[in-house]
Motif scaffolding. Sequence first.
Motif, mmCIF file in Angstrom:
data_model
loop_
_atom_site.group_PDB
_atom_site.id
_atom_site.type_symbol
_atom_site.label_atom_id
_atom_site.label_comp_id
_atom_site.label_asym_id
_atom_site.label_seq_id
_atom_site.Cartn_x
_atom_site.Cartn_y
_atom_site.Cartn_z
ATOM 1 N N UNK A 1 0.817 -1.206 0.000
ATOM 2 C CA UNK A 1 0.000 0.000 0.000
ATOM 3 C C UNK A 1 0.859 1.268 0.000
ATOM 4 N N UNK A 2 2.159 1.104 0.058
ATOM 5 C CA UNK A 2 3.055 2.247 0.048
ATOM 6 C C UNK A 2 3.453 2.600 -1.386
ATOM 7 N N UNK A 3 3.778 3.864 -1.586
ATOM 8 C CA UNK A 3 4.069 4.361 -2.929
ATOM 9 C C UNK A 3 5.543 4.717 -3.058
ATOM 10 N N UNK A 4 6.116 4.372 -4.190
ATOM 11 C CA UNK A 4 7.436 4.857 -4.573
ATOM 12 C C UNK A 4 7.220 5.906 -5.659
ATOM 13 N N UNK A 5 7.441 7.155 -5.349
ATOM 14 C CA UNK A 5 7.193 8.257 -6.276
ATOM 15 C C UNK A 5 8.507 8.614 -6.965
ATOM 16 N N UNK A 6 8.591 8.328 -8.251
ATOM 17 C CA UNK A 6 9.792 8.607 -9.041
ATOM 18 C C UNK A 6 9.499 9.823 -9.913
ATOM 19 N N UNK A 7 10.212 10.908 -9.658
ATOM 20 C CA UNK A 7 9.946 12.178 -10.352
ATOM 21 C C UNK A 7 11.007 12.379 -11.428
ATOM 22 N N UNK A 8 10.578 12.386 -12.669
ATOM 23 C CA UNK A 8 11.492 12.545 -13.794
ATOM 24 C C UNK A 8 12.152 13.926 -13.731
ATOM 25 N N UNK B 1 9.960 9.250 -1.921
ATOM 26 C CA UNK B 1 10.170 10.056 -3.112
ATOM 27 C C UNK B 1 11.599 9.888 -3.606
ATOM 28 N N UNK B 2 11.735 9.611 -4.916
ATOM 29 C CA UNK B 2 13.052 9.498 -5.549
ATOM 30 C C UNK B 2 13.193 10.613 -6.581
ATOM 31 N N UNK B 3 14.369 11.254 -6.592
ATOM 32 C CA UNK B 3 14.643 12.359 -7.508
ATOM 33 C C UNK B 3 15.831 12.004 -8.393
ATOM 34 N N UNK B 4 15.638 11.116 -9.359
ATOM 35 C CA UNK B 4 16.757 10.719 -10.225
ATOM 36 C C UNK B 4 17.236 11.891 -11.077
ATOM 37 N N UNK B 5 18.528 11.899 -11.362
ATOM 38 C CA UNK B 5 19.106 12.968 -12.170
ATOM 39 C C UNK B 5 19.260 12.581 -13.635
ATOM 40 N N UNK B 6 19.031 11.334 -13.968
ATOM 41 C CA UNK B 6 19.181 10.893 -15.343
ATOM 42 C C UNK B 6 18.556 9.527 -15.551
ATOM 43 N N UNK B 7 18.620 8.992 -16.786
ATOM 44 C CA UNK B 7 17.986 7.705 -17.108
ATOM 45 C C UNK B 7 18.483 6.546 -16.244
ATOM 46 N N UNK B 8 19.786 6.515 -15.920
ATOM 47 C CA UNK B 8 20.307 5.396 -15.144
ATOM 48 C C UNK B 8 19.735 5.397 -13.730
ATOM 49 N N UNK B 9 19.689 6.570 -13.108
ATOM 50 C CA UNK B 9 19.116 6.651 -11.764
ATOM 51 C C UNK B 9 17.610 6.407 -11.795
ATOM 52 N N UNK B 10 16.943 6.847 -12.866
ATOM 53 C CA UNK B 10 15.510 6.589 -13.040
ATOM 54 C C UNK B 10 15.264 5.081 -13.063
ATOM 55 N N UNK B 11 16.070 4.362 -13.856
ATOM 56 C CA UNK B 11 15.914 2.907 -13.947
ATOM 57 C C UNK B 11 16.238 2.233 -12.619
ATOM 58 N N UNK B 12 17.289 2.712 -11.953
ATOM 59 C CA UNK B 12 17.689 2.093 -10.688
ATOM 60 C C UNK B 12 16.588 2.231 -9.633
ATOM 61 N N UNK B 13 15.930 3.378 -9.631
ATOM 62 C CA UNK B 13 14.860 3.587 -8.650
ATOM 63 C C UNK B 13 13.724 2.598 -8.867
ATOM 64 N N UNK B 14 13.335 2.367 -10.119
ATOM 65 C CA UNK B 14 12.258 1.418 -10.398
ATOM 66 C C UNK B 14 12.670 -0.013 -10.082
ATOM 67 N N UNK C 1 14.714 -1.028 -7.836
ATOM 68 C CA UNK C 1 14.814 -1.235 -6.396
ATOM 69 C C UNK C 1 13.533 -0.856 -5.650
ATOM 70 N N UNK C 2 12.410 -0.924 -6.332
ATOM 71 C CA UNK C 2 11.146 -0.476 -5.737
ATOM 72 C C UNK C 2 10.664 -1.384 -4.622
ATOM 73 N N UNK C 3 11.133 -2.630 -4.598
ATOM 74 C CA UNK C 3 10.654 -3.577 -3.595
ATOM 75 C C UNK C 3 9.175 -3.873 -3.787
ATOM 76 N N UNK C 4 8.405 -3.845 -2.673
ATOM 77 C CA UNK C 4 6.968 -4.113 -2.746
ATOM 78 C C UNK C 4 6.156 -2.837 -2.901
ATOM 79 N N UNK C 5 6.823 -1.696 -2.978
ATOM 80 C CA UNK C 5 6.095 -0.433 -3.124
ATOM 81 C C UNK C 5 5.497 -0.313 -4.520
ATOM 82 N N UNK C 6 4.366 0.373 -4.604
ATOM 83 C CA UNK C 6 3.715 0.609 -5.900
ATOM 84 C C UNK C 6 4.356 1.834 -6.548
ATOM 85 N N UNK C 7 4.927 1.674 -7.747
ATOM 86 C CA UNK C 7 5.627 2.802 -8.363
ATOM 87 C C UNK C 7 4.668 3.820 -8.985
ATOM 88 N N UNK C 8 4.963 5.090 -8.730
ATOM 89 C CA UNK C 8 4.231 6.197 -9.323
ATOM 90 C C UNK C 8 5.246 7.064 -10.049
#
Length: 286
Positions: free
Chosen positions: A5-12, A38-51, A53-60
């Motif tokens: 029920x927790x959210x992983x918020x990845x902001x492009x 909340x994840x604040x990736x600085x580029x495509x590699x960090x964006x991919x890494x955040x997703x 490593x999301x674990x059981x969180x629902x990605x947004x």
Amino acid sequence: MAASDQLLVVIDPVARRTDGESVRIAKDVLSAGAVTKVCLPEGPEEFARALIRRGARRPVVIGDDGALLRAVSLLHRRRELAACALSFVPVGGVSSLSGSLGVPVGAVAAARAVLDGAERRLDLLVDDSDGVVLGALRIPSLPSRPSSAPVPAGAPGEEDGGRPWLRTCQSLVRTLASRPSRLAAAPATGPSRLRIEVDGVCVVDLDQPVEAVSVTPGASGTGAEIEVRAVSATAGSSPLRLLGHKVTVSGPDFRYRADSVVSGPVRTRTWTVREAAWSLTLPATP
């Protein structure tokens, strides 16, 4: 609260640069209604890494259509797409793709749909190079317009009265840029000679020129919606429309536009419908 029920918020990063206020509003709405990381990736590699490593969180994902396409492509390549329900908040750039899928326009409405909406299974087009199409496929792609490259106002030396030779060179560049060469001009659009097969049956062969082909994932279970506009001697003739689960296009080198990405040239490509291959959180229907 369960981890699911927790959210992983990845902001492009593009969204943060182009519309930071909408990003802040969406983040506040999500944080008020759920436990968020909340994840604040600085580029495509960090964006991919955040997703990854999301674990059981629902990605947004908060971003434009390109961010949504990157997320789906990554999860598809990792073979995790079917088991991962995505949520999306369109901010910055183009959002016509997400809008066509049913994502609400506006940060507040989209964020509330993430919290209160329901997962909806959607079909996916997958090609023989493992590329994905969420919305629409177009063949041929429109040629890019030739662009001039004038020296921008305020460039270094633009107002330097001590270097008149530089202003002369800049004036010459502007003059030449305003006169596109015939050799550099984009090729004119015209009929293409393509062989089109749907579910193994040839529906258009190389002897019948076509103006355009479009393939769109349809309602789940019906296959893709295919439209072929052939060059016909009869004015006002209707395009050929049919449904299918596998589309193969071959012929002389051609380019195609899958969602917002232009690919090619290729001589043959096959797209296959994967029914209910991914899920997106959309507003709950009454």
